[in-house]
Design a protein around this motif. Structure first.
Motif, PDB file in Angstrom:
ATOM      1  N   LYS A   6      67.123  -6.087 -19.113  1.00 32.21           N
ATOM      2  CA  LYS A   6      65.698  -5.778 -19.116  1.00 32.21           C
ATOM      3  C   LYS A   6      65.346  -5.046 -17.818  1.00 32.21           C
ATOM      4  N   PRO A   7      64.206  -4.346 -17.806  1.00 27.86           N
ATOM      5  CA  PRO A   7      63.870  -3.536 -16.637  1.00 27.86           C
ATOM      6  C   PRO A   7      63.920  -4.293 -15.326  1.00 27.86           C
ATOM      7  N   LYS A   8      63.362  -5.529 -15.304  1.00 28.08           N
ATOM      8  CA  LYS A   8      63.325  -6.270 -14.042  1.00 28.08           C
ATOM      9  C   LYS A   8      64.737  -6.536 -13.549  1.00 28.08           C
ATOM     10  N   HIS A   9      65.639  -6.916 -14.467  1.00 25.59           N
ATOM     11  CA  HIS A   9      67.001  -7.199 -14.076  1.00 25.59           C
ATOM     12  C   HIS A   9      67.744  -5.931 -13.671  1.00 25.59           C
ATOM     13  N   ALA A  10      67.326  -4.808 -14.238  1.00 26.04           N
ATOM     14  CA  ALA A  10      67.937  -3.546 -13.835  1.00 26.04           C
ATOM     15  C   ALA A  10      67.639  -3.260 -12.371  1.00 26.04           C
ATOM     16  N   ILE A  11      66.410  -3.550 -11.967  1.00 31.80           N
ATOM     17  CA  ILE A  11      66.044  -3.375 -10.552  1.00 31.80           C
ATOM     18  C   ILE A  11      66.893  -4.283  -9.686  1.00 31.80           C
ATOM     19  N   LEU A  12      67.028  -5.558 -10.095  1.00 30.41           N
ATOM     20  CA  LEU A  12      67.799  -6.517  -9.317  1.00 30.41           C
ATOM     21  C   LEU A  12      69.259  -6.091  -9.217  1.00 30.41           C
ATOM     22  N   ARG A  13      69.814  -5.586 -10.329  1.00 31.95           N
ATOM     23  CA  ARG A  13      71.212  -5.174 -10.309  1.00 31.95           C
ATOM     24  C   ARG A  13      71.411  -4.062  -9.287  1.00 31.95           C
ATOM     25  N   SER A  14      70.461  -3.140  -9.179  1.00 30.67           N
ATOM     26  CA  SER A  14      70.605  -2.040  -8.234  1.00 30.67           C
ATOM     27  C   SER A  14      70.552  -2.530  -6.794  1.00 30.67           C
ATOM     28  N   LEU A  15      69.944  -3.721  -6.575  1.00 32.37           N
ATOM     29  CA  LEU A  15      69.832  -4.248  -5.221  1.00 32.37           C
ATOM     30  C   LEU A  15      70.906  -5.290  -4.914  1.00 32.37           C
ATOM     31  N   ASP A  16      71.790  -5.574  -5.867  1.00 32.54           N
ATOM     32  CA  ASP A  16      72.768  -6.645  -5.730  1.00 32.54           C
ATOM     33  C   ASP A  16      73.987  -6.158  -4.942  1.00 32.54           C
ATOM     34  N   TYR A  17      73.795  -5.941  -3.640  1.00 31.53           N
ATOM     35  CA  TYR A  17      74.917  -5.540  -2.802  1.00 31.53           C
ATOM     36  C   TYR A  17      74.565  -5.878  -1.370  1.00 31.53           C
ATOM     37  N   ARG A  18      75.601  -5.940  -0.522  1.00 31.22           N
ATOM     38  CA  ARG A  18      75.397  -6.242   0.894  1.00 31.22           C
ATOM     39  C   ARG A  18      76.237  -5.280   1.729  1.00 31.22           C
ATOM     40  N   SER A  19      76.110  -4.020   1.441  1.00 34.26           N
ATOM     41  CA  SER A  19      76.927  -3.039   2.146  1.00 34.26           C
ATOM     42  C   SER A  19      76.456  -2.894   3.580  1.00 34.26           C
ATOM     43  N   THR A  20      77.329  -2.348   4.414  1.00 38.24           N
ATOM     44  CA  THR A  20      77.014  -2.160   5.826  1.00 38.24           C
ATOM     45  C   THR A  20      75.786  -1.268   5.997  1.00 38.24           C
ATOM     46  N   ASP A  21      75.703  -0.199   5.200  1.00 34.87           N
ATOM     47  CA  ASP A  21      74.585   0.727   5.341  1.00 34.87           C
ATOM     48  C   ASP A  21      73.252   0.052   5.005  1.00 34.87           C
ATOM     49  N   SER A  22      73.222  -0.742   3.935  1.00 29.19           N
ATOM     50  CA  SER A  22      71.954  -1.298   3.479  1.00 29.19           C
ATOM     51  C   SER A  22      71.418  -2.388   4.401  1.00 29.19           C
ATOM     52  N   THR A  23      72.318  -3.033   5.144  1.00 26.75           N
ATOM     53  CA  THR A  23      71.873  -4.132   6.008  1.00 26.75           C
ATOM     54  C   THR A  23      72.058  -3.805   7.486  1.00 26.75           C
ATOM     55  N   HIS A  81      70.732 -14.568  -6.770  1.00 27.68           N
ATOM     56  CA  HIS A  81      69.766 -15.624  -7.096  1.00 27.68           C
ATOM     57  C   HIS A  81      68.518 -15.484  -6.229  1.00 27.68           C
ATOM     58  N   GLY A  82      68.709 -15.189  -4.939  1.00 19.87           N
ATOM     59  CA  GLY A  82      67.575 -15.019  -4.044  1.00 19.87           C
ATOM     60  C   GLY A  82      66.706 -13.840  -4.431  1.00 19.87           C
ATOM     61  N   MET A  83      67.346 -12.744  -4.832  1.00 15.10           N
ATOM     62  CA  MET A  83      66.589 -11.577  -5.286  1.00 15.10           C
ATOM     63  C   MET A  83      65.750 -11.911  -6.517  1.00 15.10           C
ATOM     64  N   GLN A  84      66.358 -12.663  -7.434  1.00 15.30           N
ATOM     65  CA  GLN A  84      65.631 -13.048  -8.645  1.00 15.30           C
ATOM     66  C   GLN A  84      64.408 -13.892  -8.294  1.00 15.30           C
ATOM     67  N   LEU A  85      64.599 -14.853  -7.389  1.00 12.75           N
ATOM     68  CA  LEU A  85      63.485 -15.704  -6.976  1.00 12.75           C
ATOM     69  C   LEU A  85      62.378 -14.889  -6.329  1.00 12.75           C
ATOM     70  N   TYR A  86      62.772 -13.931  -5.494  1.00  9.18           N
ATOM     71  CA  TYR A  86      61.759 -13.134  -4.806  1.00  9.18           C
ATOM     72  C   TYR A  86      60.978 -12.280  -5.792  1.00  9.18           C
ATOM     73  N   ARG A  87      61.670 -11.690  -6.749  1.00  6.35           N
ATOM     74  CA  ARG A  87      60.975 -10.884  -7.752  1.00  6.35           C
ATOM     75  C   ARG A  87      60.045 -11.742  -8.613  1.00  6.35           C
ATOM     76  N   ASP A  88      60.483 -12.964  -8.941  1.00  6.96           N
ATOM     77  CA  ASP A  88      59.690 -13.830  -9.813  1.00  6.96           C
ATOM     78  C   ASP A  88      58.548 -14.516  -9.082  1.00  6.96           C
ATOM     79  N   ASN A  89      58.836 -14.985  -7.846  1.00  6.42           N
ATOM     80  CA  ASN A  89      57.888 -15.870  -7.147  1.00  6.42           C
ATOM     81  C   ASN A  89      57.360 -15.318  -5.834  1.00  6.42           C
TER      82      ASN A  89
END
Length: 375
Positions: A6-23, A81-89
């Motif tokens: 679903k769209p919301k999960h698509a957004i979360l999937r795109s953010l599901d990483y911890r690369s050096t550049d992103s952090t 899981h944290g991303m999901q919580l933040y998007r939901d709550n």
């Protein structure tokens, strides 16, 4: 079967990483936090990046942050899981491991904008003596069963005290210990005990589910990082009554408020029943606060009630105002008043007399304890 997210999960999937550049920006702030031996990184819209050192907040950035900057820096560091919580709550707790170390992230909203508080998690579990807790606290590690509650305001070191108590048991006894945390703060190795560490979000969906599951794992000791809801409290009290040693924390200020927080969390028609169960299952209540140390840093003052017959009767009758007197009456069992602890810190030259009086629940009692001997 259509696996298209679903769209919301698509957004979360795109953010599901911890690369050096992103952090990278977050990691630079965290490197400063660790280098300056701070406890927390605070990212608040309208203020520069700040760190807390020895209880004092100071800037480490020159320009004020805005909400999108905070979100862009912190969101990629969250677990899925944290991303999901933040998007939901719009609020989430998450663990984060990076080059500077391990951290606990709280990403939330304030005035409609993203903000974050990030706690540095030490790599080594401190000893009770390193924490400078009163020697009487060590007696909690000898309890065979029952509920042990550790209370105190936010940032008072409750989780650290729990970790230090478990470390004592781990080094001394061959036990099966299960910890349930959100997120895991201190990592324990297997020494004499076997220690399982369950992280909410990664290993279980919530505290009640994890706590119920732990009871089927034949544990001797269960550590619940924080009692946040009535269901967790109910299961924990029941586990303590049936032979487990259960340790947990609550955001409270003293022994009486720690006990009342449990029963007050339930509907009125259930509170008397919970008080009866708590009176049977409660073994000890420890509360602590941190005060400025004259020699640098901060030092804890503690209050400890080893629960006996008298305290159980007061809890059953909801006469919690008498628990302070019960602490005084059971000092020979290891109990300790806050005033005892404060007076000792003053006598050791660690805390100013005025600072101690400011935090005392019974100032007249503290003044009497601080009088020079023979007067």
């Amino acid at each position: 079967m259509d696996d298209t997210p679903k769209p919301k999960h698509a957004i979360l999937r795109s953010l599901d990483y911890r690369s050096t550049d992103s952090t990278a920006r977050l990691d630079r702030w965290l490197e400063t936090l660790v280098r300056q031996k701070g406890s927390d990184l605070l990212l608040i819209p309208g203020a520069p990046a700040c760190i807390r050192c020895d209880g004092q907040v100071r800037n480490i950035g020159s320009e004020p942050l805005d909400g999108p900057e905070v979100e862009a820096a912190v969101l990629p560091a969250l677990t899925p899981h944290g991303m999901q919580l933040y998007r939901d709550n719009q609020i989430a707790d998450s663990s984060y491991r990076s080059r500077p170390g391990r951290f606990r992230i709280n990403l939330h909203r304030e005035r409609g904008l993203a903000a974050a508080a990030i706690r540095a998690l030490p790599t080594k579990v401190p000893s009770l003596s390193e924490l400078q807790l009163p020697p009487a606290v060590e007696s909690l590690t000898h309890l065979a069963h029952g509920l042990v509650l550790v209370g105190g305001p936010a940032g008072s070191g409750k989780s650290t005290t729990l970790a230090a108590l478990i470390d004592v048991i781990n080094r001394r006894d061959a036990r099966h210990i299960v910890t349930i945390e959100d997120p895991i703060e201190y990592e324990h190795t297997h020494i004499k005990s076997v220690v399982e560490q369950v992280e909410i979000g990664a290993d279980a969906p919530d505290f009640p589910t994890a706590l119920r599951a732990s009871l089927r794992q034949a544990p001797d000791i269960i550590v619940v990082g924080e009692m946040r809801d009535p269901e967790t409290m109910r299961i924990a009290v029941a586990a303590a009554e049936t032979g487990h040693l259960v340790l947990s924390t609550l955001h409270t200020t003293d022994v009486s408020s720690t006990v009342s927080r449990i029963s007050d969390s339930f509907p009125p028609e259930r509170q008397n029943t919970i008080r009866q169960e708590l009176a049977m299952g409660l073994a000890a209540v420890l509360t602590q606060i941190l005060l400025p140390n004259k020699r640098g840093g901060r030092v804890p003052a503690a209050e400890l009630l080893m629960v006996g017959y008298g305290a159980r009767q007061h809890i059953r009758r909801n006469a919690l105002q008498h628990l302070h007197q019960e602490i005084t009456l059971t000092k020979n069992k290891g109990s300790l008043t806050l005033e005892d602890s404060l007076a000792q810190l003053v006598k050791q030259g660690l805390v100013d007399r005025e600072e101690a009086l400011l935090h005392a629940s019974h100032p007249d009692e503290l003044k009497s304890l601080m009088k020079p001997e023979g007067r």
